[in-house]
Enzyme design. Structure first.
Site, PDB file in Angstrom:
ATOM      1  N   ASP A 310       0.832  -1.197   0.000  1.00 33.73           N
ATOM      2  CA  ASP A 310       0.000   0.000   0.000  1.00 33.73           C
ATOM      3  C   ASP A 310       0.870   1.252   0.000  1.00 33.73           C
ATOM      4  O   ASP A 310       0.611   2.200   0.732  1.00 33.73           O
ATOM      5  CB  ASP A 310      -0.909  -0.028   1.246  1.00 33.73           C
ATOM      6  CG  ASP A 310      -2.091   0.920   1.098  1.00 33.73           C
ATOM      7  OD1 ASP A 310      -2.301   1.447  -0.015  1.00 33.73           O
ATOM      8  OD2 ASP A 310      -2.792   1.150   2.096  1.00 33.73           O
ATOM      9  N   ARG A 314       0.046   8.932   1.202  1.00 31.77           N
ATOM     10  CA  ARG A 314      -0.791   8.998   2.405  1.00 31.77           C
ATOM     11  C   ARG A 314      -0.257   8.095   3.516  1.00 31.77           C
ATOM     12  O   ARG A 314      -0.583   8.279   4.685  1.00 31.77           O
ATOM     13  CB  ARG A 314      -2.243   8.599   2.069  1.00 31.77           C
ATOM     14  CG  ARG A 314      -2.379   7.205   1.543  1.00 31.77           C
ATOM     15  CD  ARG A 314      -3.796   6.801   1.175  1.00 31.77           C
ATOM     16  NE  ARG A 314      -3.751   5.473   0.543  1.00 31.77           N
ATOM     17  CZ  ARG A 314      -3.509   5.257  -0.742  1.00 31.77           C
ATOM     18  NH1 ARG A 314      -3.354   6.286  -1.559  1.00 31.77           N
ATOM     19  NH2 ARG A 314      -3.431   4.039  -1.232  1.00 31.77           N
TER      20      ARG A 314
HETATM   21  P1  ATP Z   1      -4.946   2.366   8.472  1.00 35.40           P
HETATM   22  O1  ATP Z   1      -5.184   1.572   7.218  1.00 35.40           O
HETATM   23  O2  ATP Z   1      -3.904   1.741   9.358  1.00 35.40           O
HETATM   24  O3  ATP Z   1      -6.151   2.764   9.191  1.00 35.40           O
HETATM   25  P2  ATP Z   1      -4.604   5.144   7.644  1.00 35.40           P
HETATM   26  O4  ATP Z   1      -3.455   5.715   6.894  1.00 35.40           O
HETATM   27  O5  ATP Z   1      -5.943   5.254   7.058  1.00 35.40           O
HETATM   28  O6  ATP Z   1      -4.206   3.656   7.970  1.00 35.40           O
HETATM   29  P3  ATP Z   1      -3.708   5.863  10.265  1.00 35.40           P
HETATM   30  O7  ATP Z   1      -2.436   5.129  10.083  1.00 35.40           O
HETATM   31  O8  ATP Z   1      -4.579   5.463  11.407  1.00 35.40           O
HETATM   32  O9  ATP Z   1      -4.652   5.815   9.038  1.00 35.40           O
HETATM   33  O10 ATP Z   1      -3.373   7.406  10.364  1.00 35.40           O
HETATM   34  C1  ATP Z   1      -4.320   8.424  10.168  1.00 35.40           C
HETATM   35  C2  ATP Z   1      -3.650   9.782  10.202  1.00 35.40           C
HETATM   36  O11 ATP Z   1      -3.126  10.029  11.507  1.00 35.40           O
HETATM   37  C3  ATP Z   1      -2.436   9.920   9.282  1.00 35.40           C
HETATM   38  O12 ATP Z   1      -2.806  10.289   7.989  1.00 35.40           O
HETATM   39  C4  ATP Z   1      -1.619  10.994   9.964  1.00 35.40           C
HETATM   40  O13 ATP Z   1      -2.107  12.271   9.636  1.00 35.40           O
HETATM   41  C5  ATP Z   1      -1.903  10.719  11.439  1.00 35.40           C
HETATM   42  N1  ATP Z   1      -0.843   9.887  12.023  1.00 35.40           N
HETATM   43  C6  ATP Z   1      -0.787   8.539  12.077  1.00 35.40           C
HETATM   44  N2  ATP Z   1       0.321   8.106  12.708  1.00 35.40           N
HETATM   45  C7  ATP Z   1       1.015   9.200  13.047  1.00 35.40           C
HETATM   46  C8  ATP Z   1       2.275   9.433  13.711  1.00 35.40           C
HETATM   47  N3  ATP Z   1       3.038   8.416  14.117  1.00 35.40           N
HETATM   48  N4  ATP Z   1       2.677  10.696  13.892  1.00 35.40           N
HETATM   49  C9  ATP Z   1       1.912  11.721  13.459  1.00 35.40           C
HETATM   50  N5  ATP Z   1       0.740  11.583  12.829  1.00 35.40           N
HETATM   51  C10 ATP Z   1       0.274  10.356  12.620  1.00 35.40           C
END
Ligand code: ATP
Length: 449
Positions: A310, A314
């Site tokens: 993936d 993003r």
């Molecule tokens: P998933 O498929 O795991 O749900 P996702 O990319 O949709 O993945 P998350 O990984 O939960 O979502 O992250 C969502 C948002 O939170 C990210 O786009 C980012 O803005 C913020 N984020 C996630 N992890 C961090 C981090 N370690 N530090 C700062 N911001 C973060």
């Protein structure tokens, strides 16, 4: 981290300031001397501060924050190139010293700085040479950025030092929050105070958090009562195994009671996609550096037989000084041990599908490999160069695969150099075997720079 093999050489010096996060850790300042008491196998060592007033102070310190007094790392590191210094280096351009990275004339004896591999990371060794009154710099790049600088020759050095100067003064990431988490990872909800919401993903919300009242972290929470627990825990498990400066580091999990937490290092500038869109002014130098950092993290996954599945802007997070790391291991899967190479393909079971980023064989036959990650990396490159531009803008997902199958590729973006576009086209080769490895991509990006 270095391993303290020579017991006679057990006096260490702090390379950076550090503030204790727990009562068992020590606070120290750059330059403080300490005696090594008990080097753990892991990344946190017990030392005694050598100081007349507090000579009894003992505690844990992150091993990558200290170095033996005699080591090169403990020497005062960087002096940024002034305009004059840069000029001097330009003059040296036509000398025969191709391997030269810098000269150092801060104090006698004067030095020529050349490359040396040492303990797995690259240092720039200082060889004695007399450059008279030359005023220049001393460079000792260590760690994740070293690969990038290794290819520089003199004319670029001033630019490079200017650019890396800020990064080099930065404190490195510690390995884990403290020695207590070294093996177990399991934490208590009460240790983490949740702050502002950073974002939201498939599993739940992500918050800025404060651990133990001292250390900023990111806390990914799992929505209560969902069926996603298994994937959430899988993500945490996978993150435990994977450690690299260009992968977001797992600090802890809280899974004894709901809501489950995954605690990781905080990347203060959020997702790369938003960052690119908000920072129109990012220049090519920075953009290519970011791409190289991602390739470096992916090369680590490649070596460890992981496929990520993936890869997209993003899922990349941005820290200070345009430092980027690969995050979100939700879809990543290990390739079965023993089965190596692109043939080692993972049958997809996922329903959500990032079509615009997917290699045709991944999208159509659900055949994933590290080479389908390479395809996605090519798409990610267009996001980077296009400052967050959507791939195949205006296209419907359904239109893309038939077009790509019949040979269509995204055209070169206005800001894209020919060499970079050639890299992209290779990532999108219909034959996965012909696509570069991430290791090669990393080298090519350095060259593109
Ligand atoms: P998933 O498929 O795991 O749900 P996702 O990319 O949709 O993945 P998350 O990984 O939960 O979502 O992250 C969502 C948002 O939170 C990210 O786009 C980012 O803005 C913020 N984020 C996630 N992890 C961090 C981090 N370690 N530090 C700062 N911001 C973060």
């Amino acid at each position: 981290p270095q391993s303290p093999t020579n017991t006679a050489d057990n006096i260490y010096v702090a390379l950076y300031d550090y503030v204790a996060r727990t009562s068992t850790q020590l606070t120290f300042k750059k330059g403080d001397k300490m005696e090594l008491i008990n080097p753990n196998e892991g990344d946190w060592w017990v030392v005694r501060l050598i100081d007349e007033v507090t000579s009894q102070l003992e505690g844990y310190v992150p091993s990558n924050y200290i170095a033996t007094c005699s080591s090169l790392e403990s020497q005062p590191k960087f002096e940024l190139a002034s305009y004059k210094q840069a000029k001097l280096m330009k003059k040296l351009r036509h000398s025969k010293l191709v391997q030269l990275y810098a000269v150092c004339t801060r104090s006698q004896p004067f030095y020529i700085v050349t490359e040396l591999m040492c303990n797995g990371s690259m240092l720039y060794y200082l060889k004695v040479a007399d450059f008279g009154l030359a005023r220049a710099i001393k460079v000792g790049l260590i760690g994740p950025y070293s690969y990038f600088v290794s290819k520089f020759v003199l004319p670029e050095l001033s630019l490079c030092v200017e650019y890396y100067g800020n990064k080099l003064d930065e404190n490195p990431q510690t390995d884990g929050l403290s020695h207590e988490f070294a093996d177990k990872y399991e934490g208590d909800h009460s240790e983490f105070k949740l702050g502002k919401k950073l974002g939201e993903g498939n599993f739940g919300k992500v918050f800025e958090g404060l651990w133990n009242g001292t250390t900023k972290v990111a806390v990914k929470t799992l929505k209560q009562g969902t069926s996603e627990q298994e994937s959430f825990l899988k993500e945490a498990k996978l993150m435990k195994k994977l450690r690299h400066p260009k992968l977001v580091q797992l600090y802890a999990v809280c899974t004894r009671s709901e809501p489950f937490y995954i605690v990781t290092e905080l990347m203060c500038n959020g997702s790369l996609l938003d960052y690119l869109r908000d920072h129109e002014d990012l220049n090519q130098l920075i953009l290519i550096d970011m791409a190289a950092q991602i390739a470096s993290g992916m090369a680590y996954l490649e070596t460890n037989n992981y496929i990520y599945r993936d890869l997209a802007a993003r899922n990349i997070l941005v820290g200070k000084n345009n430092c980027v790391k690969v995050a979100d291991f939700g879809l990543a899967r290990a390739i079965k041990v023993g089965l190596i190479g692109f043939e080692e393909i993972y049958e997809s079971t996922s329903k959500k599908f990032p079509v615009k980023w997917s290699a045709p064989e991944a999208a159509l036959q659900k055949n994933f490999s590290i080479k389908s990650d390479v395809w996605s990396f090519g798409i990610l490159l267009t996001e980077i160069i296009g400052k967050g531009r959507e791939p195949y803008p205006g296209w419907d997902n359904k239109e893309i695969l038939p077009q790509v199958e019949s040979g269509y590729r995204m055209p070169k973006l206005p800001d894209c150099t020919d060499s970079l576009y050639a890299i992209m086209l290779n990532c999108w080769d219909a034959d996965p075997k012909k696509r570069n490895s991430f290791e090669t991509l990393l080298c090519k990006l350095e060259d593109a720079y």
